[in-house]
Every structure is written in structure tokens, then in C-alpha cells.
Motif scaffolding. Structure first.
Motif, short mmCIF file in Angstrom:
data_model
loop_
_atom_site.label_atom_id
_atom_site.label_comp_id
_atom_site.label_asym_id
_atom_site.label_seq_id
_atom_site.Cartn_x
_atom_site.Cartn_y
_atom_site.Cartn_z
N SER A 266 1.18 -1.61 -0.30
CA SER A 266 0.15 -0.01 -0.05
C SER A 266 0.66 1.18 -0.25
O SER A 266 1.59 1.14 0.22
CB SER A 266 -0.63 -0.07 1.33
OG SER A 266 -0.04 -0.03 2.05
N ASP B 71 0.70 3.32 1.81
CA ASP B 71 1.47 3.71 3.68
C ASP B 71 2.52 3.00 3.59
O ASP B 71 3.48 2.96 4.21
CB ASP B 71 -0.30 3.24 4.75
CG ASP B 71 -0.66 4.61 4.71
OD1 ASP B 71 -1.25 5.55 4.25
OD2 ASP B 71 -1.73 4.13 4.73
N ARG B 72 2.41 1.83 3.28
CA ARG B 72 3.74 0.79 3.33
C ARG B 72 5.08 1.17 2.97
O ARG B 72 6.24 1.45 3.06
CB ARG B 72 3.38 -0.54 3.35
CG ARG B 72 2.18 -1.71 4.45
CD ARG B 72 1.78 -2.72 3.52
NE ARG B 72 1.19 -3.18 4.89
CZ ARG B 72 1.40 -4.37 5.93
NH1 ARG B 72 2.65 -4.92 5.63
NH2 ARG B 72 0.21 -4.52 6.64
N LEU C 203 6.59 4.23 4.96
CA LEU C 203 6.82 3.52 5.72
C LEU C 203 8.99 3.29 5.39
O LEU C 203 9.87 3.09 6.06
CB LEU C 203 6.84 2.60 6.45
CG LEU C 203 6.93 2.54 7.58
CD1 LEU C 203 7.46 2.72 8.73
CD2 LEU C 203 6.47 0.79 7.86
N PHE C 204 8.50 2.36 4.13
CA PHE C 204 9.57 1.89 3.40
C PHE C 204 10.33 2.49 3.51
O PHE C 204 11.43 2.49 3.83
CB PHE C 204 9.62 1.03 2.39
CG PHE C 204 10.96 0.25 1.74
CD1 PHE C 204 11.06 -1.07 2.31
CD2 PHE C 204 10.73 0.38 0.65
CE1 PHE C 204 12.38 -1.11 1.63
CE2 PHE C 204 12.15 0.25 0.04
CZ PHE C 204 12.49 -0.92 0.86
#
Length: 136
Positions: free
Chosen positions: A40, A42-43, A46-47
Motif C-alpha cells: 500500500s 502507507d507501507r 514507511l519503507f
């Protein structure tokens, strides 16, 4: 220029997370997929936050990630079989973000009409002329 390789011809070596319980397996590209909603926005953010950092307007990989995944020993052809892409240079934009929104002229007219009814006619007139001069 090299011919582009068909992705369906690739075979991948899949290494298990728990190496003591399972062994590595070689699979075809058609056998690989990921579950829905696993990847996604968001992921991805974050990554990028965990493994990248900005340097002079360029996003670069953090030194800790380079060391952890031995990225210094790899090159582009290790990850991708085709020729590296050639990017056209474009100068960095000096503007940051979007310009502020301005009130529409009809809204401004409504505001001045309300203010003029309240008895601030001279102040409203000065503001209106100043605003028109700024527009020009």
C-alpha cells in the motif's frame, strides 16, 4: 541496444524466512504473486522513511541499509537484466508545494458588502482599492 527479455522466462530463487525449517526453492514468474492489500501507499512511505534519506534534493539509500543488505557489492545488472535507464536531466523546481488559494472575486464582493453595511465604509473602500492595485 539489447533486446528486452520476456519477464515470463525468469525463474526466481525463493529463500524462506525460517531457514532452519524450509529450504530455498526455484519457481517460475507465473508462480509468484502477493496477497491483496499487502502493498500500500502507507507501507511504501514507511519503507522509504526507514531506508532512504534526502541529500541535496536527491533521495539516497541510508548507509545502514546499504551495509545490512550488502548493496555496495551489487550493481544495476544484478537486479535488472536490461540496460540501465537513461534519465533526462530536469532542473529542480524552486517552488515548494502549492500556491495559497485566493478568495474568488464574488466572495470578496460579498465580504465587502457585509463590511460596508456595518459602517466601515472608508476602511472597506481603502482595502478594495488596495486589492485592485495589487491585482494590476
Amino acid at each position: 541496444k539489447k533486446a528486452i527479455i520476456d519477464p515470463s522466462l525468469f525463474k526466481y530463487k525463493v529463500q524462506p524466512i525460517k531457514k532452519e525449517l524450509y529450504e530455498a526453492v526455484i519457481v517460475k514468474a507465473s508462480q509468484l504473486s502477493r496477497r491483496k492489500h499487502l502493498f500500500s501507499r502507507d507501507r511504501l512511505k514507511l519503507f522509504l522513511k526507514q531506508h532512504c534519506e534526502p541529500h541535496d534534493g536527491v533521495i539516497k539509500t541510508k548507509a545502514t541499509s546499504i551495509a545490512k543488505y550488502n548493496l555496495a557489492e551489487q550493481n544495476f545488472s544484478y537486479f535488472f537484466p536490461d540496460d540501465p535507464p537513461t534519465f533526462i536531466f530536469s532542473p529542480a523546481s524552486r517552488r515548494r508545494g502549492r500556491p495559497p488559494k485566493r478568495a474568488s472575486t464574488s466572495l470578496e464582493d460579498e465580504i465587502t458588502a457585509k463590511q460596508s453595511t456595518q459602517g466601515n465604509k472608508s476602511k472597506v473602500a481603502r482595502e478594495k482599492t488596495r486589492f485592485q492595485k495589487q491585482k494590476e
